[in-house]
Design a protein around this motif. Structure first.
Motif, PDB file in Angstrom:
ATOM      1  N   ARG A 230      -4.096   2.648   1.719  1.00 24.25           N
ATOM      2  CA  ARG A 230      -3.841   1.238   1.391  1.00 24.25           C
ATOM      3  C   ARG A 230      -2.777   1.103   0.311  1.00 24.25           C
ATOM      4  O   ARG A 230      -2.056   0.115   0.260  1.00 24.25           O
ATOM      5  CB  ARG A 230      -5.144   0.551   0.963  1.00 24.25           C
ATOM      6  CG  ARG A 230      -6.093   0.259   2.117  1.00 24.25           C
ATOM      7  CD  ARG A 230      -7.206  -0.687   1.701  1.00 24.25           C
ATOM      8  NE  ARG A 230      -8.109  -0.099   0.743  1.00 24.25           N
ATOM      9  CZ  ARG A 230      -9.223   0.573   1.061  1.00 24.25           C
ATOM     10  NH1 ARG A 230      -9.547   0.740   2.332  1.00 24.25           N
ATOM     11  NH2 ARG A 230     -10.001   1.072   0.123  1.00 24.25           N
TER      12      ARG A 230
ATOM     13  N   GLY B  75      -2.819  -0.895   6.513  1.00 28.15           N
ATOM     14  CA  GLY B  75      -3.964  -0.750   5.618  1.00 28.15           C
ATOM     15  C   GLY B  75      -4.954  -1.892   5.696  1.00 28.15           C
ATOM     16  O   GLY B  75      -6.173  -1.680   5.761  1.00 28.15           O
TER      17      GLY B  75
ATOM     18  N   ALA C 137      -1.047   3.751   6.763  1.00 32.76           N
ATOM     19  CA  ALA C 137      -0.527   3.138   5.541  1.00 32.76           C
ATOM     20  C   ALA C 137       0.128   1.789   5.836  1.00 32.76           C
ATOM     21  O   ALA C 137      -0.011   0.831   5.074  1.00 32.76           O
ATOM     22  CB  ALA C 137       0.467   4.075   4.867  1.00 32.76           C
TER      23      ALA C 137
END
Length: 198
Positions: free
Chosen positions: A174, A106, A103
């Motif tokens: 993302r 991303g 995350a």
């Protein structure tokens, strides 16, 4: 002379990696070309290709840098991610950390995927031959095998790690939704390691 050339090469490498990192922070992955990275790093395009072979190689090296600290954490760090906790607990901690790492990075992961899809060279290693993937797979399959010697740990590890590259999952990462993915991985691990083999 040779020492100076090595020092120059090391400086160029770091300048290229930092330029790529900064460009990925400010631009969509498909806009981060070798040409733009070279210009931002103050080196020639040929220097980037000589050092990393391709855009894919550059992105993979940048991800490898970020993954090294993570690998040290799950191989040598404190539990629950590192040694000292039971396999199921370590596996849950591993996938929670992977989700958070993905995350946070991303754009870099998207750039790697984009580079792999659009690469011109077919001589490069597939994703599953990448040293980072191999280390992660070895770790995951080892933990599964330790708790469930009755299952195909290597294949299950490929399946679990492969979900990180599925588009619905990548889209969530993302968007920063790593906690939801971590919870789902925890459920999968619980079902696999605690729900069977008894």
């Amino acid at each position: 002379m040779e020492r100076r050339e090595r020092a120059d090469a090391a400086r160029n490498r770091q300048a290229i990696l930092r330029a790529a990192e900064e460009l990925l922070r400010r631009h969509p992955p498909e806009q981060v070309s070798v040409e733009r990275v070279a210009a931002a790093a103050g080196v020639g395009k040929g220097t980037v290709f000589h050092r990393f072979r391709s855009r894919t190689g550059l992105m993979l090296e940048l991800m490898s840098e970020r993954a090294r600290d993570f690998e040290q954490a799950f191989t040598e760090g404190p539990p629950p991610l590192g040694p000292g906790a039971e396999p199921a607990v370590r596996l849950v901690a591993f996938f929670a950390s992977v989700a958070e790492l993905a995350a946070r990075n991303g754009n870099l992961l998207s750039a790697i995927e984009h580079a792999m899809v659009t690469r011109k060279s077919h001589g490069e290693q597939p994703r599953e031959a990448n040293p980072v993937y191999l280390a992660w797979h070895r770790h995951v399959s080892g933990l599964i095998a330790e708790e469930r010697p009755d299952v195909d740990a290597e294949q299950i590890a490929h399946m679990l790690l492969g979900t990180l590259h599925m588009e619905p999952i990548a889209t969530q990462l993302r968007a920063g939704e790593h906690e939801r993915l971590a919870a789902a991985f925890a459920d999968l691990v619980d079902g696999l390691l605690r729900g069977g083999g008894g």
